[in-house]
Design an enzyme around this catalytic site. Sequence first.
Site, mmCIF file in Angstrom:
data_model
loop_
_atom_site.group_PDB
_atom_site.id
_atom_site.type_symbol
_atom_site.label_atom_id
_atom_site.label_comp_id
_atom_site.label_asym_id
_atom_site.label_seq_id
_atom_site.Cartn_x
_atom_site.Cartn_y
_atom_site.Cartn_z
ATOM 1 N N GLU A 62 55.989 39.246 38.076
ATOM 2 C CA GLU A 62 55.229 38.251 37.335
ATOM 3 C C GLU A 62 55.471 38.478 35.835
ATOM 4 O O GLU A 62 55.264 39.577 35.330
ATOM 5 C CB GLU A 62 53.741 38.405 37.642
ATOM 6 C CG GLU A 62 52.903 37.404 36.872
ATOM 7 C CD GLU A 62 51.413 37.552 37.186
ATOM 8 O OE1 GLU A 62 50.898 38.666 37.086
ATOM 9 O OE2 GLU A 62 50.789 36.524 37.518
ATOM 10 N N GLU A 80 40.958 38.707 42.215
ATOM 11 C CA GLU A 80 41.866 37.563 42.003
ATOM 12 C C GLU A 80 42.965 38.087 41.110
ATOM 13 O O GLU A 80 42.736 38.383 39.933
ATOM 14 C CB GLU A 80 41.133 36.416 41.301
ATOM 15 C CG GLU A 80 39.995 35.817 42.091
ATOM 16 C CD GLU A 80 40.453 34.965 43.260
ATOM 17 O OE1 GLU A 80 41.651 34.612 43.323
ATOM 18 O OE2 GLU A 80 39.612 34.662 44.121
ATOM 19 N N LYS A 94 32.253 41.485 31.537
ATOM 20 C CA LYS A 94 33.116 42.173 30.576
ATOM 21 C C LYS A 94 34.336 41.290 30.326
ATOM 22 O O LYS A 94 35.250 41.222 31.130
ATOM 23 C CB LYS A 94 33.569 43.517 31.172
ATOM 24 C CG LYS A 94 33.810 44.637 30.193
ATOM 25 C CD LYS A 94 34.974 44.466 29.238
ATOM 26 C CE LYS A 94 36.359 44.603 29.768
ATOM 27 N NZ LYS A 94 37.376 44.279 28.734
ATOM 28 N N CYS A 116 47.811 32.465 36.445
ATOM 29 C CA CYS A 116 48.145 33.213 37.665
ATOM 30 C C CYS A 116 48.856 32.301 38.657
ATOM 31 O O CYS A 116 49.656 32.769 39.452
ATOM 32 C CB CYS A 116 46.886 33.805 38.261
ATOM 33 S SG CYS A 116 45.554 32.622 38.346
HETATM 34 P P1 NAP Z 1 44.420 43.249 33.035
HETATM 35 O O1 NAP Z 1 44.967 44.247 32.125
HETATM 36 O O2 NAP Z 1 44.353 43.529 34.484
HETATM 37 O O3 NAP Z 1 42.979 42.884 32.427
HETATM 38 C C1 NAP Z 1 42.032 42.116 33.099
HETATM 39 C C2 NAP Z 1 40.652 42.635 32.757
HETATM 40 O O4 NAP Z 1 40.507 43.956 33.254
HETATM 41 C C3 NAP Z 1 40.364 42.725 31.257
HETATM 42 O O5 NAP Z 1 39.018 42.436 31.017
HETATM 43 C C4 NAP Z 1 40.653 44.185 30.973
HETATM 44 O O6 NAP Z 1 40.008 44.666 29.817
HETATM 45 C C5 NAP Z 1 40.119 44.843 32.200
HETATM 46 N N1 NAP Z 1 40.660 46.176 32.484
HETATM 47 C C6 NAP Z 1 41.713 46.798 31.923
HETATM 48 N N2 NAP Z 1 41.867 48.024 32.459
HETATM 49 C C7 NAP Z 1 40.897 48.175 33.385
HETATM 50 C C8 NAP Z 1 40.540 49.216 34.289
HETATM 51 N N3 NAP Z 1 41.227 50.346 34.371
HETATM 52 N N4 NAP Z 1 39.478 49.020 35.116
HETATM 53 C C9 NAP Z 1 38.781 47.868 35.088
HETATM 54 N N5 NAP Z 1 39.074 46.862 34.231
HETATM 55 C C10 NAP Z 1 40.121 46.997 33.405
HETATM 56 O O7 NAP Z 1 45.196 41.875 33.003
HETATM 57 P P2 NAP Z 1 45.577 41.047 31.724
HETATM 58 O O8 NAP Z 1 46.847 41.583 31.247
HETATM 59 O O9 NAP Z 1 44.428 41.023 30.793
HETATM 60 O O10 NAP Z 1 45.693 39.562 32.391
HETATM 61 C C11 NAP Z 1 46.856 39.062 33.024
HETATM 62 C C12 NAP Z 1 46.859 39.254 34.533
HETATM 63 O O11 NAP Z 1 45.734 38.650 35.153
HETATM 64 C C13 NAP Z 1 48.043 38.631 35.216
HETATM 65 O O12 NAP Z 1 48.636 39.501 36.135
HETATM 66 C C14 NAP Z 1 47.493 37.398 35.950
HETATM 67 O O13 NAP Z 1 48.187 36.928 37.030
HETATM 68 C C15 NAP Z 1 46.157 37.862 36.313
HETATM 69 N N6 NAP Z 1 45.256 36.717 36.506
HETATM 70 C C16 NAP Z 1 44.908 36.348 37.768
HETATM 71 C C17 NAP Z 1 44.069 35.260 37.984
HETATM 72 C C18 NAP Z 1 43.642 34.839 39.362
HETATM 73 O O14 NAP Z 1 42.754 34.009 39.483
HETATM 74 N N7 NAP Z 1 44.234 35.349 40.427
HETATM 75 C C19 NAP Z 1 43.581 34.544 36.903
HETATM 76 C C20 NAP Z 1 43.957 34.939 35.641
HETATM 77 C C21 NAP Z 1 44.800 36.012 35.458
HETATM 78 P P3 NAP Z 1 40.835 44.749 28.410
HETATM 79 O O15 NAP Z 1 41.184 43.371 28.082
HETATM 80 O O16 NAP Z 1 39.838 45.350 27.499
HETATM 81 O O17 NAP Z 1 42.035 45.601 28.683
#
Ligand code: NAP
Length: 498
Positions: free
Chosen positions: A402, A271, A196, A305
């Site tokens: 963050e 992650e 997804k 991240c």
């Molecule tokens: P996010 O809102 O957590 O979204 C990540 C993924 O989860 C997307 O595919 C999102 O779908 C989905 N999602 C949203 N709500 C969900 C739920 N309730 N249950 C399951 N999945 C759900 O994060 P983001 O704003 O897209 O990305 C930024 C964040 O990712 C930052 O905090 C960053 O640090 C972290 N990150 C961490 C790493 C690592 O390797 N540690 C790498 C990259 C990013 P939708 O897009 O459709 O909402």
Amino acid sequence: MQIELLPAVEATLARLRNRMLIGGEWVAASDGKTQDVINPADGGIIAVVPSAGADDVERAVGAARRAFEDDKWSKARPADRERLLLRLADLLEANAQEFAQLETLDNGKPIMLSSRVDVPGSVEYLRYIAGWATKLEGATVDVSFPRPRQGGEYFAYTRREPVGVVAAIIPWNYPLMMAVWKLGPALATGCTVILKPASETPMTALRLAELVSEAGYPPGVVNVITGRGSSVGPLLSRHPGVDKIAFTGSTEVGRDVGHSAIDRMARVSLELGGKSPVVVFDDANLKAAIPGAASAIFANQGQACTAGSRLYVQRSIFEEVVGGVAARAAKMTIGPGLAEDTQMGPLVSQRQADTVCRYIQEGVQSGATILTGGNRLDRPGFYVEPTMLTGIAQSSTVVQEEIFGPVLVALPFDDLDEVATLANDSGYGLAASIWSSDLSRVHRLTPRIKAGTVWVNCHNMLDPALPFGGFKLSGMGREMGRAVLDLYTETKSVCMLV
Ligand code: NAP
Ligand code: MG
């Protein structure tokens, strides 16, 4: 100058319109719902993809389950799993330019980055992980049971078995790479997958799904469904047909995913976010440390991240280093990702640009000085200047939370003990970098830093062979390297009387 889109990119956007891959078929959402995909460089719509609902999740999990139990996949020889992954890597490489343009169009990142890092890095990772398919091993174990009276001996061994159906939920910052980091180990170990992608950036995952079919994977082994994470995510993480959830994204969502998984003892790896410190000692080679600190935060618009978002500089060189980093930030060429000279593209979305600007304002309200940047560009698209803040307390929101954008906070420190405390004064523990020419300082500080990765005189160097993941709020589990195999396999102990 803006590069011209390849005809292949235009063709892909048209061909993939409102289609996702479930059970080997390209389908729309069963209720016909769609969602738009936005170009961050100008706010325009580049594509329309299905917005999956409960029926689609059911179909995808069913297809992945059938494919997992099916003879064709569960009996695939390790050498065949390796060969398929290598073929997928070759296909990705053969279409590298198209993937780079598609990624930039979708995410906004500079074409320089997508063509030199995202796409070749994904190819390399697939090749690396392909090799593990033929190197999964158990062990024979000498057990100490008393000898059975009737005679005979015990023979015991372990085997690694695929965990089963994997739901992979990935973010928008490195869309292709994140897809490959999940698909690769799942396919190497013999799992099946429902991927997804993030709503902001589904295009390269969908295009990769075409290559998966072209490579020859049986239908249902890889399914890619697009849709709102807030609805599709919980449907996947609570589904009894999903054996493992591999999640990359925010700590907030990761926590929910983790709870749903643990409720039914599904396997889960997380992650999550970071607020990584960059520590510059007074003996550092500043010719490397200054550009290093700048790219640690500003690469990929700070949407990483592992971004080095907290800069700690020893007091005697504070002005010099901070001034040097600010000067580099101020000189960065901001523009659309498809322009060849762009060093900083737009942020991924209006929402992300708003969030980042809110943090900058909050920093200023709590007394920070803006050394450079601080503004949104007055043009269509989601551009925020590379920004640097100083004169701010360690406890302030912009130092603690963050931001996930091009915002660097800089603070001085006096000695190693103090900087060890400051570096660890964060809920996160993903990564850190230390800049110094003094090995003894480096060796004394490294074990004290609570983070999954510590770089020395470099930052953001991720290698397929090196385990990657977080301490504390930054997550659970290690991707890459041999360590990733633990996330996609179960160990079975076998003991027989022979
Ligand atoms: P996010 O809102 O957590 O979204 C990540 C993924 O989860 C997307 O595919 C999102 O779908 C989905 N999602 C949203 N709500 C969900 C739920 N309730 N249950 C399951 N999945 C759900 O994060 P983001 O704003 O897209 O990305 C930024 C964040 O990712 C930052 O905090 C960053 O640090 C972290 N990150 C961490 C790493 C690592 O390797 N540690 C790498 C990259 C990013 P939708 O897009 O459709 O909402
Ligand atoms: Mg999101």
